[in-house]
Design a protein around this motif. Sequence first.
Motif: not given
Length: 311
Positions: A27-34
Amino acid sequence: MAINNSLGGTDQAQRLRNLVLQCEHAADAGRHAHVIAVCSGKGGVGKTLISVNLSIALAARGHRVALIDMDLGLANADIVLGVEPTCTWSEALSGKRPVTDCIIQAPGDIAFIPGASGVARIANLSEFERHQLLALMERIEQRYDVVVLDCGAGISQNVMALAASADTVLVVATPEPTSITDAYAMVKTFSRMEREGYTGKPAGTGHPGSPASGLGIIVNYADTRREGQETFERLAGTAARFLHIPVSDYGCILRDDHVPAAIRQRRPVVLRYPRCPASSCIMASAIKLSSELGRPGSSQGLFYRVMRMFV
Ligand SMILES: Nc1ncnc2c1ncn2[C@@H]1O[C@H](COP(=O)(O)OP(=O)(O)OP(=O)(O)O)[C@@H](O)[C@H]1O
Ligand SMILES: [Mg+2]
Protein backbone atom coordinates in the motif's frame (compact mmCIF):
# COMPACT_ATOMS: atom_id res chain seq x y z
CA MET A 1 -22.39 -1.42 7.62
CA ALA A 2 -22.96 -5.06 6.91
CA ILE A 3 -21.85 -5.69 3.39
CA ASN A 4 -22.54 -9.30 2.56
CA ASN A 5 -19.74 -11.34 1.25
CA SER A 6 -21.50 -12.90 -1.71
CA LEU A 7 -18.54 -14.59 -3.30
CA GLY A 8 -19.12 -17.91 -4.91
CA GLY A 9 -17.05 -20.22 -2.72
CA THR A 10 -14.60 -20.36 0.12
CA ASP A 11 -11.60 -20.87 -2.19
CA GLN A 12 -12.52 -17.85 -4.27
CA ALA A 13 -13.08 -15.77 -1.14
CA GLN A 14 -9.70 -16.83 0.24
CA ARG A 15 -7.94 -15.99 -3.03
CA LEU A 16 -9.56 -12.56 -3.00
CA ARG A 17 -8.47 -12.03 0.59
CA ASN A 18 -4.91 -12.98 -0.35
CA LEU A 19 -4.91 -10.61 -3.29
CA VAL A 20 -6.21 -7.75 -1.17
CA LEU A 21 -3.66 -8.52 1.53
CA GLN A 22 -0.87 -8.36 -1.06
CA CYS A 23 -2.14 -4.95 -2.11
CA GLU A 24 -2.36 -3.87 1.51
CA HIS A 25 1.28 -4.75 2.07
CA ALA A 26 2.24 -2.86 -1.07
CA ALA A 27 0.00 0.00 0.00
CA ASP A 28 2.60 2.56 0.92
CA ALA A 29 4.60 2.15 -2.25
CA GLY A 30 4.14 5.08 -4.56
CA ARG A 31 1.70 7.92 -4.74
CA HIS A 32 -2.02 7.58 -5.03
CA ALA A 33 -4.54 9.68 -6.85
CA HIS A 34 -7.22 11.65 -5.05
CA VAL A 35 -10.45 9.73 -5.68
CA ILE A 36 -13.76 11.56 -5.94
CA ALA A 37 -16.91 9.38 -5.98
CA VAL A 38 -20.03 11.07 -7.36
CA CYS A 39 -23.07 9.31 -5.88
CA SER A 40 -26.75 9.90 -5.20
CA GLY A 41 -29.62 8.26 -3.41
CA LYS A 42 -32.18 8.94 -6.13
CA GLY A 43 -31.46 8.34 -9.80
CA GLY A 44 -31.48 10.93 -12.55
CA VAL A 45 -30.32 13.81 -10.35
CA GLY A 46 -27.27 14.78 -12.44
CA LYS A 47 -24.39 12.55 -11.32
CA THR A 48 -23.14 11.91 -14.82
CA LEU A 49 -23.50 15.55 -15.82
CA ILE A 50 -21.51 16.58 -12.75
CA SER A 51 -18.87 13.82 -13.06
CA VAL A 52 -18.11 14.67 -16.68
CA ASN A 53 -18.12 18.44 -16.37
CA LEU A 54 -16.38 18.58 -13.01
CA SER A 55 -13.61 16.37 -14.44
CA ILE A 56 -13.14 18.81 -17.32
CA ALA A 57 -13.26 21.83 -14.99
CA LEU A 58 -10.60 20.23 -12.75
CA ALA A 59 -8.42 19.47 -15.78
CA ALA A 60 -8.75 23.12 -16.82
CA ARG A 61 -7.29 24.01 -13.42
CA GLY A 62 -4.19 21.99 -14.14
CA HIS A 63 -5.00 18.60 -12.60
CA ARG A 64 -4.40 15.37 -14.50
CA VAL A 65 -7.85 13.83 -14.37
CA ALA A 66 -9.20 10.37 -15.19
CA LEU A 67 -12.96 9.83 -15.27
CA ILE A 68 -14.21 6.26 -14.82
CA ASP A 69 -17.79 5.34 -15.66
CA MET A 70 -18.59 3.07 -12.73
CA ASP A 71 -22.34 2.96 -13.28
CA LEU A 72 -22.62 -0.78 -13.75
CA GLY A 73 -26.29 -0.61 -14.67
CA LEU A 74 -26.61 2.30 -17.07
CA ALA A 75 -23.18 3.43 -18.17
CA ASN A 76 -23.70 6.57 -20.26
CA ALA A 77 -20.96 9.09 -19.45
CA ASP A 78 -19.70 8.55 -23.02
CA ILE A 79 -22.85 10.23 -24.34
CA VAL A 80 -22.54 13.28 -22.07
CA LEU A 81 -18.86 13.46 -22.93
CA GLY A 82 -19.50 13.01 -26.64
CA VAL A 83 -17.19 10.08 -27.34
CA GLU A 84 -17.79 6.74 -29.00
CA PRO A 85 -15.80 4.19 -27.06
CA THR A 86 -14.39 1.21 -28.87
CA CYS A 87 -13.33 -0.54 -25.67
CA THR A 88 -14.89 -0.56 -22.20
CA TRP A 89 -13.29 -1.64 -18.97
CA SER A 90 -15.38 -4.85 -19.00
CA GLU A 91 -13.57 -5.91 -22.18
CA ALA A 92 -10.24 -5.03 -20.60
CA LEU A 93 -11.23 -7.01 -17.51
CA SER A 94 -12.10 -10.09 -19.54
CA GLY A 95 -8.68 -9.94 -21.19
CA LYS A 96 -10.11 -9.48 -24.70
CA ARG A 97 -8.19 -6.22 -24.94
CA PRO A 98 -5.11 -4.86 -23.13
CA VAL A 99 -6.09 -2.67 -20.18
CA THR A 100 -4.49 0.36 -21.83
CA ASP A 101 -7.01 0.15 -24.70
CA CYS A 102 -9.86 1.28 -22.47
CA ILE A 103 -8.13 4.48 -21.31
CA ILE A 104 -9.06 7.01 -23.98
CA GLN A 105 -8.27 10.69 -24.42
CA ALA A 106 -11.51 12.64 -24.19
CA PRO A 107 -12.64 16.23 -24.78
CA GLY A 108 -11.46 18.70 -22.17
CA ASP A 109 -8.08 17.01 -21.85
CA ILE A 110 -9.21 14.22 -19.55
CA ALA A 111 -8.69 10.48 -19.68
CA PHE A 112 -11.92 8.51 -19.84
CA ILE A 113 -12.53 4.89 -19.00
CA PRO A 114 -15.92 3.96 -20.50
CA GLY A 115 -18.48 2.01 -18.54
CA ALA A 116 -18.93 -1.68 -18.32
CA SER A 117 -22.51 -2.75 -18.77
CA GLY A 118 -22.74 -6.39 -17.90
CA VAL A 119 -20.45 -6.38 -14.86
CA ALA A 120 -23.16 -7.00 -12.30
CA ARG A 121 -21.16 -7.12 -9.11
CA ILE A 122 -17.61 -6.16 -8.34
CA ALA A 123 -17.56 -8.91 -5.71
CA ASN A 124 -18.28 -11.55 -8.31
CA LEU A 125 -15.39 -10.77 -10.62
CA SER A 126 -13.26 -13.79 -11.36
CA GLU A 127 -9.71 -13.97 -10.15
CA PHE A 128 -8.39 -13.10 -13.61
CA GLU A 129 -10.76 -10.13 -13.85
CA ARG A 130 -9.59 -8.83 -10.50
CA HIS A 131 -5.97 -9.00 -11.61
CA GLN A 132 -6.93 -7.06 -14.72
CA LEU A 133 -8.81 -4.51 -12.59
CA LEU A 134 -5.78 -4.16 -10.35
CA ALA A 135 -3.55 -3.57 -13.40
CA LEU A 136 -5.98 -0.97 -14.76
CA MET A 137 -6.26 0.90 -11.48
CA GLU A 138 -2.51 0.86 -10.88
CA ARG A 139 -1.95 2.33 -14.31
CA ILE A 140 -4.53 5.05 -13.73
CA GLU A 141 -3.12 5.95 -10.32
CA GLN A 142 0.39 6.23 -11.69
CA ARG A 143 -0.63 8.70 -14.36
CA TYR A 144 -3.37 10.86 -12.92
CA ASP A 145 -3.72 13.10 -9.87
CA VAL A 146 -7.48 12.90 -9.65
CA VAL A 147 -9.81 9.99 -10.38
CA VAL A 148 -13.51 10.80 -10.68
CA LEU A 149 -15.93 7.87 -10.34
CA ASP A 150 -19.38 8.30 -11.89
CA CYS A 151 -21.34 5.85 -9.73
CA GLY A 152 -24.78 4.35 -10.11
CA ALA A 153 -27.71 5.59 -8.03
CA GLY A 154 -28.67 4.15 -4.67
CA ILE A 155 -26.89 2.44 -1.81
CA SER A 156 -26.00 -0.89 -3.38
CA GLN A 157 -22.97 -2.85 -2.27
CA ASN A 158 -21.02 -1.76 -5.36
CA VAL A 159 -21.77 1.92 -4.86
CA MET A 160 -20.98 1.94 -1.16
CA ALA A 161 -17.69 0.11 -1.80
CA LEU A 162 -16.77 2.83 -4.29
CA ALA A 163 -17.85 5.55 -1.87
CA ALA A 164 -15.78 3.98 0.89
CA SER A 165 -12.76 3.91 -1.41
CA ALA A 166 -12.96 7.61 -2.19
CA ASP A 167 -11.12 10.51 -0.59
CA THR A 168 -14.09 12.74 -1.34
CA VAL A 169 -17.68 11.53 -1.66
CA LEU A 170 -19.96 13.95 -3.46
CA VAL A 171 -23.62 13.18 -2.88
CA VAL A 172 -25.79 14.83 -5.51
CA ALA A 173 -29.24 15.94 -4.36
CA THR A 174 -31.97 18.10 -5.82
CA PRO A 175 -34.44 20.32 -3.91
CA GLU A 176 -37.20 17.71 -4.41
CA PRO A 177 -38.28 16.11 -1.11
CA THR A 178 -37.78 12.57 -2.49
CA SER A 179 -34.23 13.39 -3.52
CA ILE A 180 -33.47 15.01 -0.15
CA THR A 181 -34.78 11.92 1.67
CA ASP A 182 -32.72 9.57 -0.51
CA ALA A 183 -29.59 11.74 -0.20
CA TYR A 184 -29.98 11.67 3.58
CA ALA A 185 -30.28 7.86 3.48
CA MET A 186 -26.99 7.74 1.60
CA VAL A 187 -25.28 10.11 4.06
CA LYS A 188 -26.62 7.97 6.92
CA THR A 189 -25.32 4.75 5.38
CA PHE A 190 -21.98 6.40 4.77
CA SER A 191 -21.76 7.64 8.35
CA ARG A 192 -22.44 4.10 9.59
CA MET A 193 -19.62 2.83 7.39
CA GLU A 194 -17.37 5.50 8.83
CA ARG A 195 -18.17 4.45 12.38
CA GLU A 196 -17.43 0.86 11.46
CA GLY A 197 -14.08 1.63 9.88
CA TYR A 198 -15.36 1.39 6.28
CA THR A 199 -14.83 -2.30 6.19
CA GLY A 200 -18.28 -3.72 6.76
CA LYS A 201 -17.07 -4.99 10.11
CA PRO A 202 -17.26 -3.45 13.55
CA ALA A 203 -14.59 -0.80 14.13
CA GLY A 204 -11.31 -2.25 15.21
CA THR A 205 -11.88 -5.67 13.75
CA GLY A 206 -11.52 -4.86 10.10
CA HIS A 207 -8.58 -3.77 8.03
CA PRO A 208 -7.24 -0.38 8.99
CA GLY A 209 -8.85 1.81 6.37
CA SER A 210 -7.73 5.32 5.62
CA PRO A 211 -10.83 7.36 6.19
CA ALA A 212 -12.18 9.36 3.32
CA SER A 213 -11.28 12.99 3.80
CA GLY A 214 -14.70 14.29 3.15
CA LEU A 215 -18.35 13.86 2.56
CA GLY A 216 -19.94 16.66 0.62
CA ILE A 217 -23.13 17.63 -1.12
CA ILE A 218 -23.80 19.25 -4.47
CA VAL A 219 -27.35 20.44 -5.04
CA ASN A 220 -28.42 20.19 -8.67
CA TYR A 221 -31.52 21.53 -10.40
CA ALA A 222 -31.77 24.52 -8.07
CA ASP A 223 -34.05 27.24 -9.42
CA THR A 224 -32.10 29.86 -7.48
CA ARG A 225 -28.85 29.88 -5.53
CA ARG A 226 -30.90 30.51 -2.43
CA GLU A 227 -32.92 27.34 -3.04
CA GLY A 228 -29.64 25.44 -3.48
CA GLN A 229 -28.27 26.86 -0.24
CA GLU A 230 -31.43 26.06 1.69
CA THR A 231 -31.42 22.47 0.38
CA PHE A 232 -27.82 22.04 1.48
CA GLU A 233 -28.55 23.50 4.90
CA ARG A 234 -31.50 21.16 5.43
CA LEU A 235 -29.38 18.12 4.61
CA ALA A 236 -26.26 19.22 6.46
CA GLY A 237 -28.31 20.39 9.47
CA THR A 238 -30.07 17.02 9.75
CA ALA A 239 -26.77 15.15 9.37
CA ALA A 240 -25.17 17.26 12.10
CA ARG A 241 -28.12 16.86 14.45
CA PHE A 242 -28.84 13.16 14.09
CA LEU A 243 -25.63 11.65 12.74
CA HIS A 244 -23.11 14.07 14.26
CA ILE A 245 -21.11 14.25 11.06
CA PRO A 246 -19.93 17.30 9.14
CA VAL A 247 -20.95 17.54 5.50
CA SER A 248 -19.19 19.99 3.20
CA ASP A 249 -20.93 22.34 0.81
CA TYR A 250 -19.71 21.92 -2.78
CA GLY A 251 -22.21 24.42 -4.08
CA CYS A 252 -25.27 24.20 -6.25
CA ILE A 253 -25.91 23.89 -9.96
CA LEU A 254 -28.75 25.90 -11.38
CA ARG A 255 -31.44 24.35 -13.55
CA ASP A 256 -30.39 25.45 -17.00
CA ASP A 257 -31.71 24.63 -20.49
CA HIS A 258 -28.15 24.77 -21.81
CA VAL A 259 -27.57 21.41 -20.08
CA PRO A 260 -30.02 19.31 -22.16
CA ALA A 261 -29.09 21.38 -25.23
CA ALA A 262 -25.41 20.45 -24.83
CA ILE A 263 -26.29 16.78 -24.22
CA ARG A 264 -28.37 16.73 -27.42
CA GLN A 265 -25.31 18.06 -29.24
CA ARG A 266 -23.16 15.44 -27.46
CA ARG A 267 -20.83 18.07 -26.05
CA PRO A 268 -19.97 18.66 -22.37
CA VAL A 269 -21.80 21.79 -21.28
CA VAL A 270 -18.68 23.44 -19.79
CA LEU A 271 -17.04 23.24 -23.23
CA ARG A 272 -20.09 24.02 -25.37
CA TYR A 273 -21.55 26.80 -23.20
CA PRO A 274 -18.74 27.80 -20.82
CA ARG A 275 -20.50 30.95 -19.63
CA CYS A 276 -24.00 29.57 -19.05
CA PRO A 277 -25.32 29.49 -15.46
CA ALA A 278 -24.82 25.71 -15.02
CA SER A 279 -21.22 25.88 -16.29
CA SER A 280 -20.39 28.79 -13.96
CA CYS A 281 -21.74 26.78 -11.03
CA ILE A 282 -19.69 23.70 -12.00
CA MET A 283 -16.55 25.85 -12.29
CA ALA A 284 -17.21 27.22 -8.78
CA SER A 285 -17.51 23.68 -7.39
CA ALA A 286 -14.28 22.73 -9.17
CA ILE A 287 -12.45 25.66 -7.52
CA LYS A 288 -13.49 24.42 -4.08
CA LEU A 289 -12.51 20.83 -4.87
CA SER A 290 -9.26 21.91 -6.47
CA SER A 291 -8.22 23.73 -3.29
CA GLU A 292 -8.55 20.43 -1.39
CA LEU A 293 -6.65 18.21 -3.77
CA GLY A 294 -3.26 19.12 -2.41
CA ARG A 295 -4.11 17.48 0.91
CA PRO A 296 -2.48 14.15 1.47
CA GLY A 297 -4.89 11.50 0.21
CA SER A 298 -5.08 7.86 1.10
CA SER A 299 -1.89 5.89 1.41
CA GLN A 300 -3.59 2.90 -0.19
CA GLY A 301 -4.27 2.13 -3.81
CA LEU A 302 -7.74 2.33 -5.29
CA PHE A 303 -7.99 -1.39 -6.01
CA TYR A 304 -7.23 -2.25 -2.41
CA ARG A 305 -9.66 0.34 -1.16
CA VAL A 306 -12.53 -0.95 -3.32
CA MET A 307 -11.83 -4.61 -2.77
CA ARG A 308 -11.41 -4.49 0.99
CA MET A 309 -15.16 -3.96 1.21
CA PHE A 310 -15.76 -7.45 -0.12
CA VAL A 311 -13.42 -9.52 2.01
N1 LIG B 1 -28.80 21.54 -13.96
C1 LIG B 1 -29.55 20.95 -14.90
N2 LIG B 1 -30.39 21.69 -15.68
C2 LIG B 1 -31.15 21.10 -16.62
N3 LIG B 1 -31.16 19.79 -16.89
C3 LIG B 1 -30.35 18.99 -16.15
C4 LIG B 1 -29.51 19.54 -15.13
N4 LIG B 1 -28.82 18.53 -14.58
C5 LIG B 1 -29.18 17.41 -15.22
N5 LIG B 1 -30.11 17.68 -16.15
C6 LIG B 1 -30.76 16.69 -17.05
O1 LIG B 1 -31.09 15.57 -16.27
C7 LIG B 1 -30.82 14.39 -16.98
C8 LIG B 1 -30.23 13.36 -16.05
O2 LIG B 1 -28.89 13.75 -15.71
P1 LIG B 1 -27.77 12.66 -15.44
O3 LIG B 1 -27.80 11.60 -16.48
O4 LIG B 1 -26.50 13.39 -15.22
O5 LIG B 1 -28.32 12.04 -14.07
P2 LIG B 1 -27.73 10.79 -13.28
O6 LIG B 1 -27.88 11.10 -11.82
O7 LIG B 1 -26.39 10.45 -13.76
O8 LIG B 1 -28.77 9.64 -13.68
P3 LIG B 1 -28.63 8.07 -13.38
O9 LIG B 1 -29.06 7.89 -11.94
O10 LIG B 1 -29.59 7.45 -14.34
O11 LIG B 1 -27.21 7.70 -13.61
C9 LIG B 1 -29.88 14.75 -18.12
O12 LIG B 1 -30.42 14.26 -19.30
C10 LIG B 1 -29.81 16.25 -18.14
O13 LIG B 1 -30.30 16.76 -19.35
MG1 LIG C 1 -25.59 8.61 -14.51
